[in-house]
Design a protein around this motif. Structure first.
Motif, PDB file in Angstrom:
ATOM      1  N   PHE A   2       0.835  -1.202   0.000  1.00 43.34           N
ATOM      2  CA  PHE A   2       0.000   0.000   0.000  1.00 43.34           C
ATOM      3  C   PHE A   2       0.868   1.249   0.000  1.00 43.34           C
ATOM      4  N   ARG A   3       0.193   2.353  -0.216  1.00 36.11           N
ATOM      5  CA  ARG A   3       0.833   3.669  -0.127  1.00 36.11           C
ATOM      6  C   ARG A   3      -0.135   4.612   0.556  1.00 36.11           C
ATOM      7  N   LYS A   4       0.376   5.378   1.517  1.00 35.77           N
ATOM      8  CA  LYS A   4      -0.413   6.381   2.216  1.00 35.77           C
ATOM      9  C   LYS A   4       0.292   7.717   2.023  1.00 35.77           C
ATOM     10  N   ALA A   5      -0.187   8.487   1.062  1.00 35.10           N
ATOM     11  CA  ALA A   5       0.560   9.626   0.526  1.00 35.10           C
ATOM     12  C   ALA A   5       0.965  10.647   1.578  1.00 35.10           C
ATOM     13  N   ASN A   6       0.140  10.896   2.581  1.00 35.08           N
ATOM     14  CA  ASN A   6       0.402  11.978   3.533  1.00 35.08           C
ATOM     15  C   ASN A   6       1.263  11.562   4.716  1.00 35.08           C
ATOM     16  N   ASP A   7       1.632  10.290   4.790  1.00 35.30           N
ATOM     17  CA  ASP A   7       2.451   9.834   5.909  1.00 35.30           C
ATOM     18  C   ASP A   7       3.924  10.171   5.684  1.00 35.30           C
ATOM     19  N   GLU A   8       4.661  10.255   6.791  1.00 33.93           N
ATOM     20  CA  GLU A   8       6.097  10.505   6.694  1.00 33.93           C
ATOM     21  C   GLU A   8       6.794   9.375   5.947  1.00 33.93           C
ATOM     22  N   LYS A   9       6.311   8.145   6.147  1.00 33.84           N
ATOM     23  CA  LYS A   9       6.787   6.977   5.410  1.00 33.84           C
ATOM     24  C   LYS A   9       5.624   6.439   4.592  1.00 33.84           C
ATOM     25  N   PRO A  10       5.480   6.916   3.361  1.00 38.84           N
ATOM     26  CA  PRO A  10       4.271   6.598   2.588  1.00 38.84           C
ATOM     27  C   PRO A  10       4.117   5.124   2.223  1.00 38.84           C
ATOM     28  N   VAL A  11       5.221   4.430   1.945  1.00 36.27           N
ATOM     29  CA  VAL A  11       5.128   3.035   1.514  1.00 36.27           C
ATOM     30  C   VAL A  11       4.843   2.145   2.721  1.00 36.27           C
ATOM     31  N   LYS A  12       3.803   1.319   2.594  1.00 32.73           N
ATOM     32  CA  LYS A  12       3.418   0.402   3.667  1.00 32.73           C
ATOM     33  C   LYS A  12       3.292  -1.013   3.090  1.00 32.73           C
ATOM     34  N   ILE A  13       4.060  -1.932   3.621  1.00 31.30           N
ATOM     35  CA  ILE A  13       3.958  -3.339   3.213  1.00 31.30           C
ATOM     36  C   ILE A  13       3.578  -4.133   4.459  1.00 31.30           C
ATOM     37  N   TYR A  14       2.338  -4.638   4.462  1.00 29.53           N
ATOM     38  CA  TYR A  14       1.822  -5.395   5.603  1.00 29.53           C
ATOM     39  C   TYR A  14       2.007  -6.891   5.350  1.00 29.53           C
ATOM     40  N   VAL A  15       2.450  -7.592   6.381  1.00 24.13           N
ATOM     41  CA  VAL A  15       2.565  -9.040   6.321  1.00 24.13           C
ATOM     42  C   VAL A  15       1.542  -9.627   7.291  1.00 24.13           C
ATOM     43  N   PHE A  16       0.611 -10.434   6.754  1.00 21.03           N
ATOM     44  CA  PHE A  16      -0.419 -11.087   7.555  1.00 21.03           C
ATOM     45  C   PHE A  16      -0.152 -12.589   7.579  1.00 21.03           C
ATOM     46  N   ARG A  17      -0.351 -13.209   8.749  1.00 23.78           N
ATOM     47  CA  ARG A  17      -0.199 -14.651   8.855  1.00 23.78           C
ATOM     48  C   ARG A  17      -1.520 -15.273   9.285  1.00 23.78           C
ATOM     49  N   ALA A  18      -1.758 -16.507   8.852  1.00 27.30           N
ATOM     50  CA  ALA A  18      -2.970 -17.226   9.191  1.00 27.30           C
ATOM     51  C   ALA A  18      -2.907 -17.691  10.641  1.00 27.30           C
ATOM     52  N   GLY A  38      -5.444 -19.821  12.728  1.00 23.81           N
ATOM     53  CA  GLY A  38      -6.721 -20.528  12.761  1.00 23.81           C
ATOM     54  C   GLY A  38      -7.571 -20.150  11.568  1.00 23.81           C
ATOM     55  N   ASP A  39      -8.749 -19.601  11.847  1.00 28.49           N
ATOM     56  CA  ASP A  39      -9.675 -19.214  10.783  1.00 28.49           C
ATOM     57  C   ASP A  39      -9.573 -17.739  10.423  1.00 28.49           C
ATOM     58  N   SER A  40      -8.481 -17.072  10.789  1.00 26.91           N
ATOM     59  CA  SER A  40      -8.366 -15.642  10.496  1.00 26.91           C
ATOM     60  C   SER A  40      -6.931 -15.298  10.122  1.00 26.91           C
ATOM     61  N   TYR A  41      -6.776 -14.116   9.547  1.00 27.96           N
ATOM     62  CA  TYR A  41      -5.448 -13.566   9.251  1.00 27.96           C
ATOM     63  C   TYR A  41      -5.194 -12.412  10.198  1.00 27.96           C
ATOM     64  N   GLU A  42      -4.029 -12.454  10.855  1.00 25.48           N
ATOM     65  CA  GLU A  42      -3.636 -11.404  11.774  1.00 25.48           C
ATOM     66  C   GLU A  42      -2.373 -10.728  11.256  1.00 25.48           C
ATOM     67  N   GLN A  43      -2.243  -9.405  11.550  1.00 29.19           N
ATOM     68  CA  GLN A  43      -1.048  -8.690  11.110  1.00 29.19           C
ATOM     69  C   GLN A  43       0.174  -9.214  11.841  1.00 29.19           C
ATOM     70  N   MET A  44       1.185  -9.567  11.055  1.00 29.85           N
ATOM     71  CA  MET A  44       2.435 -10.084  11.605  1.00 29.85           C
ATOM     72  C   MET A  44       3.450  -8.967  11.789  1.00 29.85           C
ATOM     73  N   CYS A  45       3.593  -8.117  10.775  1.00 31.38           N
ATOM     74  CA  CYS A  45       4.520  -6.996  10.883  1.00 31.38           C
ATOM     75  C   CYS A  45       4.226  -5.992   9.776  1.00 31.38           C
ATOM     76  N   LEU A  46       4.854  -4.846   9.881  1.00 32.16           N
ATOM     77  CA  LEU A  46       4.693  -3.768   8.908  1.00 32.16           C
ATOM     78  C   LEU A  46       6.075  -3.283   8.475  1.00 32.16           C
ATOM     79  N   LEU A  47       6.290  -3.230   7.160  1.00 31.51           N
ATOM     80  CA  LEU A  47       7.514  -2.672   6.587  1.00 31.51           C
ATOM     81  C   LEU A  47       7.175  -1.317   5.990  1.00 31.51           C
ATOM     82  N   GLU A  48       7.933  -0.275   6.346  1.00 27.77           N
ATOM     83  CA  GLU A  48       7.637   1.076   5.866  1.00 27.77           C
ATOM     84  C   GLU A  48       8.851   1.663   5.161  1.00 27.77           C
ATOM     85  N   GLY A  49       8.584   2.604   4.240  1.00 28.15           N
ATOM     86  CA  GLY A  49       9.665   3.244   3.518  1.00 28.15           C
ATOM     87  C   GLY A  49       9.326   4.655   3.100  1.00 28.15           C
TER      88      GLY A  49
END
Length: 438
Positions: free
Chosen positions: A89-105, A107-118
């Protein structure tokens, strides 16, 4: 991308996944074809997570180059057989606009594992490879800044907080086993103060990615066209770097690595003209050949120059041997393997019109071409191409949907080749699908 488009991607992914794991032939009824499949619970959870990010002002930011071009990518990072979701993703107004989210399974859901920003304007490429040999794949991200500056970062995703293994400016990179030890290294191409290309060799030292050595290439970073992994004639792994100079001359550097040191095998100009050809295994012997262009004798000094290709293999000492010669005709989509006996003995002329084109081969003796060709290859693309293929005395080489290839063996042809040899030597050029460099 709109929400409906994103849902369609997820639906398609789930439907394909269900088919691939079933192992059964599937013959759907017409009613079934028009019924949307129900999303598994875990994918509904992932969709909810993505919807929340979009509602919060984020927008999709798919990588613009490389082999992984999706905004949401499913990849098994830890080797447990369960795919993680990597969402760009990209969030234009943020100090670090580039957002790469890693989700892991979970059970029956996906939860955020970590966030990479640039702090960059876009994601140039993203790749996954095991750099430290622990069986888990690291995430390698190339970011592009507002001034076309590129930044490379390799992340280890072994805990909730990602660990940075490497961060550097770069122009291109390749993750390859260059030294043949079974582990992946990083070869990073960057530009020095004089705009010459430098190859930096990074490898895992047991604790971190270490810069072991650097090697200056014989081209500017801006001239680099492609990096490709290959094999030398002795079986050694090597990296082939192709560049094209401002005057359209081909530059090829070949190097390998031993004991942490990059070693040059061959350097510099290998062709007087760029024909959009790159190192490849053209004769299927497991060794990489480098295309070296040479000119045919020119019938008319003011006419068009034509070239043939000498495909050369290299050993670890840089010694080259020609294993194949061919005339490559990308304009018409075909190539012809040339016997060794044709070297310096033939020339050719190409002409074309609305119905197609023809290439005529002439014998070259004492600096003069014979008056009549011994071989002509015709490419018919006009509306009457099938009628042209019925002409008597012509040999059908290939018939495609929108093109027909024919040939005629003329005077003295038996001195150069037979009809069976012509069929064996002729092949179609298949367009290469390249999504871009890392």
């Amino acid at each position: 991308m709109r929400r409906n488009s994103k849902k369609a991607v997820l639906l398609t992914l789930c439907f394909a996944l269900a088919l691939s794991v079933s192992g059964c032939k599937f013959y759907p009824s017409e009613e079934t074809l028009y019924r949307l499949p129900k999303l598994p619970t875990e994918y509904e959870s992932l969709e909810t997570r993505i919807d929340a990010l979009l509602s919060g002002g984020a927008e999709y930011a798919a990588p613009t180059s490389g082999s992984n071009l999706q905004s949401v990518q499913m990849v098994d990072l830890d080797g447990d057989g369960q795919e993680e979701a990597v969402a760009c993703f990209r969030k234009a107004n943020d100090e670090k606009p580039v957002k790469i989210y890693v989700f892991r399974a979970m059970g029956d859901s996906y939860e955020q594992m970590c966030l990479l920003e640039g702090t960059a304007s876009s994601i140039y490429s993203i790749n996954y490879t095991d750099l430290d040999g622990d069986g888990r794949r690291e995430i390698i991200v190339g970011l592009r800044g507002n001034l076309d500056m590129q930044y490379l970062t390799a992340y280890s995703i072994t805990a909730d907080e990602p660990q940075v293994l490497l961060s550097t400016g770069y122009y291109r990179y390749a993750a390859r086993d260059v030294d043949g030890d079974g582990k992946q290294e990083l070869i990073v191409i960057r530009s020095d103060d004089e705009n010459l290309a430098l190859a930096d060799y990074y490898a895992w030292n047991g604790e971190q990615m270490q810069l072991y050595s650097s090697l200056r290439l014989s081209m500017a970073a801006t001239e680099l066209r492609r990096m490709s992994a290959g094999t030398l004639s002795g079986g050694e792994n090597a990296l082939f770097v192709t560049g094209v100079s401002e005057d359209n001359r081909v530059i090829t550097d070949i190097f390998t690595a031993h004991d942490g040191t990059l070693q040059s095998v061959a350097r510099g100009g290998t062709g007087e003209y760029f024909l959009d050809l790159y190192p490849s295994d053209v004769n299927d012997d497991g060794v990489t050949e480098v295309p070296i262009l040479a000119a045919f004798p020119q019938m008319d000094e003011k006419g068009t120059a034509h070239y043939y290709v000498c495909w050369e293999q290299y050993d670890a000492l840089g010694r080259a041997s020609i294993v194949r010669r061919s005339y490559e005709n990308p304009q018409d989509g075909w190539s012809l393997a040339l016997p060794n006996s044709w070297v310096n003995r033939i020339t050719l002329v190409r002409s074309g019109n609305a119905e197609g084109s023809e290439v005529s081969f002439y014998e070259w003796r004492n600096g003069i071409a014979d008056a009549r060709p011994f071989l002509t290859i015709y490419t018919y693309t006009g509306e009457r191409r099938n009628d042209s293929a019925l002409q008597k005395g012509k040999i059908l080489l290939s018939r495609q949907i929108d093109v027909v290839y024919m040939a005629a063996l003329l005077d003295n042809a038996d001195r150069f080749l037979t009809e069976s040899a012509l069929h064996e030597s002729f092949r179609l050029i298949t367009p290469e699908w390249i999504t871009g460099e890392n």
